[in-house]
Scaffold this motif. Structure first.
Motif, PDB file in Angstrom:
ATOM      1  N   GLN A   1      -5.109   1.207  -4.998  1.00 18.26           N
ATOM      2  CA  GLN A   1      -4.410   1.479  -3.742  1.00 18.26           C
ATOM      3  C   GLN A   1      -5.078   0.707  -2.608  1.00 18.26           C
ATOM      4  O   GLN A   1      -6.224   0.972  -2.253  1.00 18.26           O
TER       5      GLN A   1
ATOM      6  N   ASP B   1      -2.062   6.677  -6.728  1.00 17.74           N
ATOM      7  CA  ASP B   1      -3.219   5.905  -7.186  1.00 17.74           C
ATOM      8  C   ASP B   1      -3.702   6.298  -8.575  1.00 17.74           C
ATOM      9  O   ASP B   1      -4.763   5.889  -9.002  1.00 17.74           O
TER      10      ASP B   1
ATOM     11  N   ALA C   1      -2.557   2.728 -10.178  1.00 20.90           N
ATOM     12  CA  ALA C   1      -2.705   1.441  -9.492  1.00 20.90           C
ATOM     13  C   ALA C   1      -3.856   1.484  -8.501  1.00 20.90           C
ATOM     14  O   ALA C   1      -4.199   2.537  -7.977  1.00 20.90           O
TER      15      ALA C   1
ATOM     16  N   ARG D   1       0.808  -1.221   0.000  1.00 21.12           N
ATOM     17  CA  ARG D   1       0.000   0.000   0.000  1.00 21.12           C
ATOM     18  C   ARG D   1       0.844   1.275   0.000  1.00 21.12           C
ATOM     19  O   ARG D   1       0.498   2.234  -0.674  1.00 21.12           O
TER      20      ARG D   1
ATOM     21  N   LEU E   1       2.213   1.942  -3.421  1.00 17.08           N
ATOM     22  CA  LEU E   1       1.185   2.255  -4.407  1.00 17.08           C
ATOM     23  C   LEU E   1       0.438   3.535  -4.048  1.00 17.08           C
ATOM     24  O   LEU E   1      -0.733   3.687  -4.366  1.00 17.08           O
TER      25      LEU E   1
END
Length: 101
Positions: free
Chosen positions: A75, A70, A73, A64, A67
């Motif tokens: 999140q 966002d 990806a 998390r 990533l």
């Protein structure tokens, strides 16, 4: 595991998105401060989940911080147990990537 400040409540319109053999992916919407937010919920397909299923969801949740951008990806928001199974909740910024959204 729900990090401080995360909110995974209020999810509506949960729909099956796809399956990949090991996991089942659902998409949903959550009302938030800035309007509705797209959410991805992932469950292991095995019942009971295998050790590998649990490790994979835990690993994805542990990413998390990596990533945080966002824009490209999903999140991870929380790793919970729902209906006796672990489930990974992630925020999706590009909801249009899912057909029908």
């Amino acid at each position: 595991m729900v990090p401080p400040g995360s909110d995974v409540s209020g999810i509506s319109s949960l729909q099956l998105a796809w399956e990949d053999g090991d996991r089942i992916f659902y998409r949903g919407l959550r009302d938030g401060v800035k309007g509705q937010q797209a959410i991805l919920v992932v469950f292991p397909s095995a019942d009971p989940p295998t050790v590998d299923n649990l490790k994979r969801l835990t690993h994805e949740f542990d990413l998390r911080d990596d990533l945080a951008d966002d824009s490209w990806a999903a999140q991870p928001l929380a790793l919970l147990h729902e209906q006796g199974k672990p489930s990974l909740y992630s925020k999706i910024m590009k909801a249009s990537l899912f057909s029908g959204w």
